[in-house]
Design an enzyme around this catalytic site. Structure first.
Site, short mmCIF file in Angstrom:
data_model
loop_
_atom_site.label_atom_id
_atom_site.label_comp_id
_atom_site.label_asym_id
_atom_site.label_seq_id
_atom_site.Cartn_x
_atom_site.Cartn_y
_atom_site.Cartn_z
CG HIS A 8 -1.89 1.00 1.41
ND1 HIS A 8 -1.61 2.29 1.83
CD2 HIS A 8 -3.22 0.96 1.19
CE1 HIS A 8 -2.74 2.99 1.86
NE2 HIS A 8 -3.73 2.20 1.48
CG ASP A 64 0.63 -2.44 6.20
OD1 ASP A 64 -0.33 -2.54 6.99
OD2 ASP A 64 0.60 -1.74 5.16
CB CYS A 76 -3.52 3.38 -1.56
SG CYS A 76 -4.66 4.69 -1.18
CE LYS A 131 -7.04 -0.03 6.65
NZ LYS A 131 -7.77 0.57 5.54
CD GLN A 176 -6.98 -4.30 4.40
OE1 GLN A 176 -7.95 -4.86 4.89
NE2 GLN A 176 -7.06 -3.09 3.87
N1 7TS Z 1 -1.65 -0.70 4.70
C1 7TS Z 1 -2.60 -1.45 4.12
C2 7TS Z 1 -2.29 -2.86 3.69
C3 7TS Z 1 -3.87 -0.91 3.94
O1 7TS Z 1 -4.82 -1.66 3.35
C4 7TS Z 1 -4.13 0.42 4.36
C5 7TS Z 1 -5.46 1.08 4.11
C6 7TS Z 1 -3.12 1.13 4.98
C7 7TS Z 1 -1.88 0.54 5.13
C8 7TS Z 1 -3.30 2.52 5.51
O2 7TS Z 1 -4.16 2.51 6.63
P1 7TS Z 1 -4.60 3.89 7.29
O3 7TS Z 1 -5.63 3.48 8.31
O4 7TS Z 1 -3.40 4.50 7.91
O5 7TS Z 1 -5.18 4.72 6.19
N2 7TS Z 1 -6.16 0.54 3.03
C9 7TS Z 1 -7.26 1.06 2.46
C10 7TS Z 1 -7.91 0.42 1.41
O6 7TS Z 1 -7.58 -0.66 0.95
N3 7TS Z 1 -8.94 1.17 1.04
O7 7TS Z 1 -8.97 2.28 1.79
C11 7TS Z 1 -7.93 2.22 2.68
#
Ligand code: 7TS
Length: 412
Positions: free
Chosen positions: A129, A206, A370, A232, A209
């Site tokens: 990501h 990371d 992303c 999430k 997910q």
């Molecule tokens: N890493 C992964 C694998 C992710 O899926 C996401 C967010 C992030 C990092 C960033 O997370 P945040 O909470 O700091 O924004 N992924 C997604 C997505 O797949 N659709 O919207 C956000």
């Protein structure tokens, strides 16, 4: 806390904990298939946050008064709750952040600038990501380090056969995702960490997910850092976690300066608290941390093995049904995948497909998620993604397939 046996979970009853799932959208029952972007929140979490603001609200670590002590206790016991959830050795290994993105930026800036030099290599994968790519690009630029990538195979898995030639002694850090947010691939974290350690590289996982979807034990995985977001996994937005192994966290200089993170300050200089408090400058997201602990309590009551089993079953059923559609291509591995499916259809561009589905109350995500380099790797402008959580049902997948059939007719 009482845990339901895996097969005995009544998912239909659990669904009632989520008021938003009873909504109608554009006149249709909502089918929420965008939990990879953010999950919905159960009543239990909402009530906990509300209770905190109504009865306990005060700033932490500051006032010597009853409410401040209570808020401090609630905030610090949330930290302990997270530590237990991750199997961390101590609550001191848990830093509260705004989310995965901020956690990774903390490591890239505070750890990276101290320990990386010109010529150091940061190993990533092609499926990261942007949150686990851009901070390393910025760091590499500042310290003249180099980036290297583990390729992704056509089936959406990592080309692990190339790892031995990529993991050379110049690699100081190996950062990779646990579950791909576009492909659903589940990476073998423990194996990757062991191989990295063998060349002296630090590892960052990371877990955006995975943290709310499957059991995670940082000591078993042997990772050095692990990052995730509360939103999430049934928690509030604006709260996340950086786990850092004690010996490493204590070697990292402060990141943001301000109140709460110091032991003493003169006009010229300051001395800093130990980890994790040295990384939490200013008033933290107290309600967020309390909400995250409530989300953890909620998930643990269902049990992560049961949640994961349900995820796998939904993903398997979705794959089985989607291939019925004409001109359908599903990305990622056929088995052993997380709770999401990314796909493209000959009939329409992902944006058009997602907009069409929305008219029927089906919430999916269309675009590059992303993951621009990964989309380029597969020669695609983007995909449509349906992502699931334990509150989703196979009937909702049937509904998605029905809507996609209608879209095929409409666009052709
Ligand atoms: N890493 C992964 C694998 C992710 O899926 C996401 C967010 C992030 C990092 C960033 O997370 P945040 O909470 O700091 O924004 N992924 C997604 C997505 O797949 N659709 O919207 C956000």
């Amino acid at each position: 806390m009482h845990k339901l046996p895996v097969s005995d979970v009544d998912w239909k009853v659990i669904r009632n904990d989520f008021p938003i799932l009873a909504r109608r959208v554009h006149g249709h029952p909502l089918v929420y298939f965008d939990s990879a972007a953010t999950s919905q929140k159960p009543r239990q979490v909402l009530e906990k946050v509300r209770h905190y603001y109504e009865y306990e609200n005060a700033n932490v670590h500051r006032g010597l008064h009853e409410l401040s002590s209570r808020a401090t206790e609630a905030y610090e016991s949330s930290r302990q709750r997270v530590a237990n959830y991750l199997g961390a050795a101590s609550a001191d290994e848990i830093v509260f952040t705004r989310g995965t993105t901020e956690s990774i930026n903390l490591v890239a800036q505070a750890w990276g600038e101290k320990f990386l030099r010109e010529g150091s290599v940061i190993l990533l994968t092609e499926m990261e990501h942007h949150s686990n790519l851009v901070p390393w690009q910025l760091l590499a630029e500042r310290v003249s380090a180099r980036l290297r990538f583990v390729p992704v195979r056509d089936d959406g898995t990592l080309a692990l056969d190339q790892l031995s030639s990529l993991l050379t002694p110049e690699v100081k850090l190996f950062a990779f995702t646990h579950v791909s947010n576009s492909l659903g691939t589940i990476n073998p974290v423990s194996e990757l960490c062991q191989k990295a350690r063998a060349v002296g590289a630090i590892t960052l996982v990371d877990a955006a997910q995975s943290a709310g979807h499957m059991p995670i034990d940082v000591q078993e995985l042997t990772c050095d850092f692990l990052a995730f977001s509360g939103h999430k996994m049934c928690g509030p937005t604006g709260i996340g976690v950086l786990y850092g192994r004690g010996e490493i966290l204590d070697t990292i200089p402060p990141w943001h300066g301000g109140g709460e993170m110091i032991t003493s300050v003169t006009l010229e200089k300051s001395a800093f608290k130990r980890a994790p408090h040295r990384f939490e400058a200013g008033t933290p997201n107290i309600a967020g941390a309390i909400g995250l602990a409530a989300a953890i309590d909620y998930l643990e009551r269902i049990g992560r093995p049961a949640i994961f089993e349900h995820d796998v079953e939904l993903a398997r059923y979705a794959m089985q049904r989607l291939v019925e559609l004409p001109g359908m291509r599903v990305l990622g591995p056929p088995t052993e995948r997380g709770a999401l499916v990314g796909f493209v259809m000959d009939a329409a561009h992902p944006h058009d497909l997602t907009t069409f589905a929305d008219r029927y109350g089906l919430a999916m995500r269309g675009g590059h998620h992303c993951n621009q380099p990964l989309m380029r790797r597969f020669g695609l402008p983007g995909t449509t993604r349906a992502s699931f959580y334990f509150y989703n049902t196979s009937e909702e997948i049937d509904r998605m397939v029905e809507i996609l059939h209608a879209a095929t007719r409409f666009f052709s």
